[in-house]
Enzyme design. Structure first.
Site, PDB file in Angstrom:
ATOM      1  N   LYS A  12       0.837  -1.200   0.000  1.00 33.06           N
ATOM      2  CA  LYS A  12       0.000   0.000   0.000  1.00 33.06           C
ATOM      3  C   LYS A  12       0.875   1.254   0.000  1.00 33.06           C
ATOM      4  O   LYS A  12       0.590   2.216  -0.720  1.00 33.06           O
ATOM      5  CB  LYS A  12      -0.922   0.006   1.218  1.00 33.06           C
ATOM      6  CG  LYS A  12      -1.883   1.176   1.228  1.00 33.06           C
ATOM      7  CD  LYS A  12      -2.700   1.249   2.498  1.00 33.06           C
ATOM      8  CE  LYS A  12      -3.721   0.150   2.579  1.00 33.06           C
ATOM      9  NZ  LYS A  12      -4.649   0.325   3.722  1.00 33.06           N
ATOM     10  N   ASP A  65      -8.945   3.675   4.398  1.00 33.51           N
ATOM     11  CA  ASP A  65      -9.677   2.458   4.710  1.00 33.51           C
ATOM     12  C   ASP A  65     -10.389   2.034   3.436  1.00 33.51           C
ATOM     13  O   ASP A  65     -10.893   2.874   2.686  1.00 33.51           O
ATOM     14  CB  ASP A  65     -10.673   2.671   5.843  1.00 33.51           C
ATOM     15  CG  ASP A  65     -11.102   1.349   6.440  1.00 33.51           C
ATOM     16  OD1 ASP A  65     -10.248   0.657   7.020  1.00 33.51           O
ATOM     17  OD2 ASP A  65     -12.285   0.994   6.308  1.00 33.51           O
ATOM     18  N   THR A  66     -10.389   0.738   3.210  1.00 33.38           N
ATOM     19  CA  THR A  66     -10.954   0.205   1.977  1.00 33.38           C
ATOM     20  C   THR A  66     -11.970  -0.874   2.283  1.00 33.38           C
ATOM     21  O   THR A  66     -11.778  -1.668   3.193  1.00 33.38           O
ATOM     22  CB  THR A  66      -9.827  -0.371   1.094  1.00 33.38           C
ATOM     23  OG1 THR A  66      -8.929   0.683   0.757  1.00 33.38           O
ATOM     24  CG2 THR A  66     -10.373  -0.979  -0.182  1.00 33.38           C
ATOM     25  N   GLY A 141      -3.710  -8.335  -1.896  1.00 34.04           N
ATOM     26  CA  GLY A 141      -5.077  -8.448  -1.395  1.00 34.04           C
ATOM     27  C   GLY A 141      -6.014  -9.094  -2.399  1.00 34.04           C
ATOM     28  O   GLY A 141      -5.745 -10.175  -2.923  1.00 34.04           O
TER      29      GLY A 141
END
Length: 187
Positions: A12, A65-66, A141
């Site tokens: 990230k 935030d995802t 992810g």
């Protein structure tokens, strides 16, 4: 310009650094304690985490935030995507979707920055669908199973260059980068 991204995820950090590079914004990792906020909205989670970390570490703290919202699963895993990924993984998510005709999904990222005690939140969303099996070697992810709308390749198959232009995170952080640049906050 330099911001501090609160993350322990090196992928990230690299992705956000790449997205913000055209804005001449350097990203360094903020080694901060994890803030656990329980809510079903990634915007609320990012905002509250940014407020908390700003009070501890000062200005130019960024939190994201995802959530991954899968239609056939009633929006699950939503903001719990990271936990679900760690516990049941891609195979578990695909198992939940076995036999599901509707594989539509939305990736949503909320990027929040705190400056002077004030939090700004930028949201990026990408609609798409879930592949029947993991495909591609890139990304991290859910990238091997998420196919953006209008495409046939997963994020993992698209490659970093393309993904970092069209992803939910790219949309959120590009807005953040433009906002910072337009305010000349670093001069």
């Amino acid at each position: 310009m330099r911001i501090r991204l609160a993350t322990n995820n090196p992928y990230k950090l690299a992705e956000v650094s790449h997205i913000l590079a055209p804005f001449c914004i350097e990203v360094e990792r903020l080694d901060a304690e994890k803030v656990e906020i329980q809510h079903d909205d990634v915007v609320v989670i990012a905002r509250k985490a940014a407020e908390f970390l700003c009070s501890r570490y000062g200005d130019f703290v960024v939190v994201d935030d995802t959530g991954l919202y899968i239609e056939a699963l009633g929006g699950f895993p939503g903001p719990y995507a990271e936990y679900v990924y760690r516990t049941i993984g891609l195979k578990g998510v695909l198992k939940l979707l076995e036999g599901a005709a509707d594989r539509r999904a939305t990736f949503k990222c909320a990027a929040a920055i705190c400056i002077g005690g004030r939090v700004e939140v930028f949201v990026g969303e990408v609609r798409g669908y879930i592949a029947h099996e993991p495909r591609g070697r890139g990304g991290f992810g859910y990238d091997p199973i998420f196919i953006p709308e209008g495409m046939t390749a997963t994020y993992a198959e698209l490659g970093e260059e393309v993904k970092n232009k069209i992803s939910h995170r790219a949309k959120a952080f590009s807005q953040l980068g433009a906002w910072l640049t337009n305010r000349n906050l670093f001069k």
